[in-house]
Design a protein around this motif. Structure first.
Motif, short mmCIF file in Angstrom:
data_model
loop_
_atom_site.label_atom_id
_atom_site.label_comp_id
_atom_site.label_asym_id
_atom_site.label_seq_id
_atom_site.Cartn_x
_atom_site.Cartn_y
_atom_site.Cartn_z
N CYS A 1 5.36 78.81 36.31
CA CYS A 1 5.81 79.86 37.23
C CYS A 1 7.11 79.46 37.92
O CYS A 1 7.38 78.27 38.15
CB CYS A 1 4.73 80.11 38.29
N ARG B 1 1.49 85.39 39.92
CA ARG B 1 0.83 86.15 38.84
C ARG B 1 1.65 87.38 38.45
O ARG B 1 1.54 87.87 37.32
CB ARG B 1 -0.57 86.58 39.29
N ALA B 2 2.50 87.87 39.35
CA ALA B 2 3.34 89.04 39.04
C ALA B 2 4.51 88.68 38.14
O ALA B 2 5.24 89.57 37.69
CB ALA B 2 3.86 89.66 40.34
N GLU B 3 4.71 87.40 37.86
CA GLU B 3 5.87 86.98 37.06
C GLU B 3 5.73 87.31 35.58
O GLU B 3 6.72 87.30 34.86
CB GLU B 3 6.10 85.48 37.22
N TRP B 4 4.52 87.57 35.11
CA TRP B 4 4.38 87.88 33.68
C TRP B 4 3.34 88.97 33.47
O TRP B 4 2.44 89.16 34.29
CB TRP B 4 4.02 86.63 32.88
N SER B 5 3.50 89.69 32.37
CA SER B 5 2.56 90.75 32.00
C SER B 5 2.05 90.59 30.58
O SER B 5 1.28 91.42 30.11
CB SER B 5 3.24 92.13 32.15
N ASP B 6 2.45 89.53 29.90
CA ASP B 6 2.01 89.27 28.53
C ASP B 6 0.52 88.96 28.53
O ASP B 6 0.09 87.95 29.10
CB ASP B 6 2.80 88.09 27.96
N PRO B 7 -0.32 89.80 27.89
CA PRO B 7 -1.77 89.54 27.90
C PRO B 7 -2.15 88.26 27.16
O PRO B 7 -3.27 87.76 27.34
CB PRO B 7 -2.35 90.78 27.22
#
Length: 275
Positions: A129, A154-160
């Protein structure tokens, strides 16, 4: 997210807008995994909660009362996650402590998060992060209500495909994952980061340290973590989760990850639906 809730012992789903927990994050919480009517790590959760109350000078709740309320909200659930929230309660405007605080007590039960069996078998992917944890020794280790650093991390990525992020402090030292503590095998020595400056001292981490005396608490650099031979995460809700990669570094679940997963099963937790 829906759940069963008690506020100060009565069924309710709201607290006052004047509560200091809402106004200032003035409080603590515990997330406790129940299996039916048992909670194998309950004593560790209570110890951390009482320690945190003492540090924040919040009158401590009665653990026996919390236990009764926990059983009430989780009744009939085969598995649940209990969240106990203690705030300093209502207060006048301003940061000054109330002369006679009356803490607010929220006990809620939720269905545990679903975790695929392959996560426990193969591990999770992680990233480093960008946000850095601020250092405040007075708050280090306890689970206070201000989790904004974790929210922004946790908002830094959206890759599942990426399940977790590694958090560093302002000096670049590894502290934890966003929702778990971290253990790494570095040149034959098992390390978990020291948490005397920032981070949350998880009860699952405490259980691992008690079960494995060879674990050493100390400084862990990002370079050491990248070069580790084995890495796993510990969480009171999800249990023991191996790490399969960190950015472009690959790992494989090893003997210690499997040993601690077996320890979790022996405590009474499932390793198929949330540890």
């Amino acid at each position: 997210m829906t759940g069963r809730l008690l506020v100060d012992g009565a069924p309710a789903a709201q607290v006052s807008a004047l509560d200091r927990g809402l106004a200032y994050g003035d409080g603590l919480f515990e997330s406790i995994r129940f299996v039916g009517a048992t909670a194998p790590l309950w004593p560790r959760h209570m110890q951390r909660l009482l320690d945190g109350c003492a540090r924040l000078r919040i009158p401590a709740p009665d653990p026996a009362q919390l236990w009764r309320e926990a059983l009430e909200v989780s009744r009939g659930m085969a598995a649940s996650v209990l969240r106990i929230t203690i705030t300093r309660g209502l207060g006048e405007r301003g940061y000054g402590l109330p002369a006679s605080p009356r803490p607010t007590r929220v006990v809620a039960a939720f269905v545990p998060p679903s975790v695929a069996g392959e996560v426990y078998a193969q591990g999770v992917r992680m990233r480093v992060c960008n946000i850095r944890l601020a250092e405040q020794p007075l708050l280090a280790g306890i689970k206070h209500l201000n989790r904004l650093e974790q929210v922004l991390a946790r908002a830094e990525w959206s890759d599942p495909a990426v399940a977790e992020g590694v958090l560093l402090d302002s000096h670049g030292r590894v502290i934890s994952a966003t929702m778990a503590n971290l253990f790494a095998l570095v040149e034959g020595t098992w390390l978990t980061p020291a948490l005397d400056r920032c981070g949350v001292a998880g009860v699952a981490r405490a259980e691992v340290l008690a079960a494995c005396p060879q674990m050493r608490v100390g400084e862990l650099t990002l370079a050491e973590l990248r070069g580790a031979d084995e890495v796993f995460l510990s969480s009171s809700v999800r249990g023991i989760v191996p790490v399969r990669s960190l950015d472009d570094c690959d790992y494989a679940p090893g003997a210690m990850s499997r040993h601690m997963q077996q320890h979790w099963r022996e405590l009474g937790f499932s390793m198929e639906q949330g540890g």
